[in-house]
Motif scaffolding. Structure first.
Motif, PDB file in Angstrom:
ATOM      1  N   GLN A  98       0.734  -1.414  -0.128  1.00 54.60           N
ATOM      2  CA  GLN A  98      -0.004  -0.060  -0.216  1.00 54.60           C
ATOM      3  C   GLN A  98       0.840   1.347  -0.116  1.00 54.60           C
ATOM      4  O   GLN A  98       0.696   2.318  -0.784  1.00 54.60           O
ATOM      5  CB  GLN A  98      -0.929  -0.020   0.966  1.00 54.60           C
ATOM      6  N   GLN A  99       2.051   1.210   0.786  1.00 55.19           N
ATOM      7  CA  GLN A  99       2.877   2.513   0.919  1.00 55.19           C
ATOM      8  C   GLN A  99       3.319   2.767  -0.328  1.00 55.19           C
ATOM      9  O   GLN A  99       3.578   3.957  -0.836  1.00 55.19           O
ATOM     10  CB  GLN A  99       4.095   2.246   2.015  1.00 55.19           C
ATOM     11  N   ARG A 102       0.824   4.218  -2.770  1.00 56.96           N
ATOM     12  CA  ARG A 102       0.437   5.531  -2.496  1.00 56.96           C
ATOM     13  C   ARG A 102       1.602   6.691  -2.972  1.00 56.96           C
ATOM     14  O   ARG A 102       1.400   7.633  -3.202  1.00 56.96           O
ATOM     15  CB  ARG A 102       0.238   5.701  -1.037  1.00 56.96           C
ATOM     16  N   TYR A 103       2.902   6.182  -2.641  1.00 62.03           N
ATOM     17  CA  TYR A 103       3.928   6.682  -3.439  1.00 62.03           C
ATOM     18  C   TYR A 103       3.905   6.969  -4.735  1.00 62.03           C
ATOM     19  O   TYR A 103       3.940   8.219  -5.387  1.00 62.03           O
ATOM     20  CB  TYR A 103       5.228   6.260  -2.890  1.00 62.03           C
ATOM     21  N   ALA A 105       1.370   6.726  -6.724  1.00 56.01           N
ATOM     22  CA  ALA A 105      -0.016   7.255  -7.290  1.00 56.01           C
ATOM     23  C   ALA A 105       0.357   8.925  -7.079  1.00 56.01           C
ATOM     24  O   ALA A 105       0.061   9.567  -7.867  1.00 56.01           O
ATOM     25  CB  ALA A 105      -1.097   6.962  -6.433  1.00 56.01           C
ATOM     26  N   ARG A 106       0.955   9.412  -6.109  1.00 61.79           N
ATOM     27  CA  ARG A 106       1.357  10.676  -6.055  1.00 61.79           C
ATOM     28  C   ARG A 106       2.251  11.281  -7.232  1.00 61.79           C
ATOM     29  O   ARG A 106       2.155  12.344  -7.837  1.00 61.79           O
ATOM     30  CB  ARG A 106       2.244  11.004  -4.721  1.00 61.79           C
ATOM     31  N   PRO A 111      -5.693   9.291  -8.652  1.00 61.75           N
ATOM     32  CA  PRO A 111      -6.488   9.515  -7.373  1.00 61.75           C
ATOM     33  C   PRO A 111      -6.068   8.601  -6.272  1.00 61.75           C
ATOM     34  O   PRO A 111      -5.763   7.384  -6.533  1.00 61.75           O
ATOM     35  CB  PRO A 111      -7.942   9.382  -8.003  1.00 61.75           C
ATOM     36  N   ARG A 112      -6.233   8.968  -5.081  1.00 56.89           N
ATOM     37  CA  ARG A 112      -6.115   8.223  -4.006  1.00 56.89           C
ATOM     38  C   ARG A 112      -7.022   6.776  -3.883  1.00 56.89           C
ATOM     39  O   ARG A 112      -6.580   5.522  -3.679  1.00 56.89           O
ATOM     40  CB  ARG A 112      -6.221   8.808  -2.713  1.00 56.89           C
ATOM     41  N   THR A 113      -8.101   6.981  -4.581  1.00 59.98           N
ATOM     42  CA  THR A 113      -8.875   5.687  -4.671  1.00 59.98           C
ATOM     43  C   THR A 113      -8.334   4.635  -5.776  1.00 59.98           C
ATOM     44  O   THR A 113      -8.588   3.380  -5.708  1.00 59.98           O
ATOM     45  CB  THR A 113     -10.287   5.956  -5.110  1.00 59.98           C
ATOM     46  N   ASP A 114      -7.329   5.024  -6.615  1.00 58.82           N
ATOM     47  CA  ASP A 114      -6.776   3.907  -7.435  1.00 58.82           C
ATOM     48  C   ASP A 114      -5.962   3.064  -6.804  1.00 58.82           C
ATOM     49  O   ASP A 114      -5.680   2.057  -7.407  1.00 58.82           O
ATOM     50  CB  ASP A 114      -5.773   4.987  -8.398  1.00 58.82           C
ATOM     51  N   VAL A 115      -5.258   3.461  -5.659  1.00 62.85           N
ATOM     52  CA  VAL A 115      -4.589   2.392  -4.959  1.00 62.85           C
ATOM     53  C   VAL A 115      -5.223   1.080  -4.535  1.00 62.85           C
ATOM     54  O   VAL A 115      -4.958   0.135  -4.880  1.00 62.85           O
ATOM     55  CB  VAL A 115      -3.987   3.000  -3.647  1.00 62.85           C
TER      56      VAL A 115
END
Length: 289
Positions: A98-99, A102-103, A105-106, A111-115
C-alpha cells in the motif's frame, strides 16, 4: 502495413538498435493499433524487451523513428500517458504494498482511490500491509504491475507480466488486461508463453530481431494450418529459417544473395541446430545400413 496516426498508438519506422557489436534491429517497421491488446511473442533474446524499451523511450537507438500517441517516444508529454512494467519489479522492498502504491500514485497524480482499485485487480488485497521484501517473486511482480495500472494511461507496455504466476492468476490478470482494452487503453504485452497468444487481438511474432508474422490468432492458425499456438510458431520459425532474401522490404535485414547463389538461411536457433544435427545423424545411419 498501414500508418495511420489516428488509429495507431505506436508507429515504428526503420528502427536500428545496436548493442555493442551486435545489431539487434536493422530497419524494423511496425504499427500497433489503439484500443487493442497486441502480443509480442517469441523466444527469449529475440528482441521483445529492446523493442518495448524503444517504444517507451528508454532505449538508445542508432536510427529510425518511434512515434507513440502522436509524439516521439520518450517525450515529456507521454510521461502520464504511457506506463511501463519491466521484467524486474520496480518497487521499494522496505515499504508495504500500500505504501509503494500511494507513493507512485502521487508521482503520477493518480486519485487515492486508485490504490485500492489496482491492489484488488492484481489480487493482493490480503497482503496490502506486507512489505515487498516479505513477498514471493510472483507477488512482487504483481505489485510492479499494479504501479503501471495507476491513473489512466493510454498505453501500457507490459514485459512478461505473467511470468512465474499460476494458471488461475494468469487467467485473472488477462481478464484485467481485456477490461482495460475494452475501456479504450492500448496494451503491448510480451510473452514467450504461446498459449497467451489466444488472448490477444493482434500478434507480433519475433525471432532474432525480426518480425516474422504480424497477424491475429485466427490468421496465425489459418496461415499455418494448425490449431496449437506452439505448433504454429514452430511452423513459422521453420519457414523463416530457410527463407530467401526478397525485395526491398528484406533489404534492411541484410544483403540478398548474388544471382546464381543459394539463399543463405537465417542463423539457426539452438533447438533448430540440434534437430538438424539429429536429422543428419539419422540420415547417415540410414545410408550406411
Amino acid at each position: 502495413m498501414t500508418n495511420n496516426a489516428e488509429t495507431d498508438a505506436v508507429s515504428v519506422r526503420g528502427l536500428h538498435v545496436r548493442r555493442g557489436k551486435t545489431e539487434v534491429f536493422t530497419g524494423l517497421d511496425l504499427d500497433i493499433p489503439r484500443g487493442q491488446i497486441t502480443g509480442l511473442l517469441g523466444p527469449s533474446g529475440c528482441g521483445k524487451t529492446t523493442l518495448m524499451r524503444s517504444i517507451v523511450g528508454v532505449q538508445k537507438v542508432a536510427g529510425g523513428e518511434v512515434t507513440v500517441l502522436g509524439e516521439p517516444a520518450g517525450s515529456r508529454a507521454l510521461r502520464k500517458q504511457v506506463a511501463y512494467d519491466t521484467q524486474a519489479a520496480s518497487v521499494y522492498g522496505d515499504l508495504t504494498i500500500q505504501q509503494n502504491l500511494r507513493y507512485f500514485a502521487r508521482l503520477v497524480d493518480a486519485p487515492r482511490t486508485d490504490v485500492d482499485r489496482v491492489i484488488e485487480q492484481v489480487g493482493l488485497a490480503d497482503q496490502r500491509d506486507q512489505t515487498i521484501d516479505s513477498l514471493s517473486g510472483g507477488q512482487e511482480s504483481r505489485v510492479s504491475l499494479a504501479v503501471a495500472m495507476l491513473g489512466a494511461p493510454e498505453l501500457l507496455v507490459l514485459d512478461e507480466p505473467t511470468v512465474g504466476l499460476d494458471p488461475l492468476l494468469r487467467a485473472e490478470l488477462w481478464g484485467v488486461f481485456r477490461g482495460l482494452a475494452d475501456a479504450g487503453a492500448t496494451l503491448i504485452v510480451s510473452s514467450h508463453v504461446m498459449d497467451e497468444a489466444l488472448r490477444c487481438d493482434r500478434l507480433v511474432l519475433m525471432r532474432a530481431g525480426r518480425i516474422i508474422a504480424d497477424t491475429t490468432p485466427d490468421g496465425l492458425f489459418a496461415d499455418t494450418g494448425t490449431t496449437d499456438p506452439d505448433a504454429a510458431f514452430l511452423t513459422l520459425i521453420e519457414r523463416d529459417a530457410v527463407r530467401p532474401a526478397q525485395g526491398p522490404e528484406e533489404a534492411a535485414q541484410g544483403p540478398a544473395p548474388s544471382a546464381g547463389e543459394p539463399a543463405e538461411p537465417h542463423p539457426l536457433t539452438r533447438r533448430e541446430a540440434r534437430e538438424q544435427a539429429e536429422h543428419a545423424h539419422h540420415a547417415d545411419e540410414g545410408s550406411t545400413s
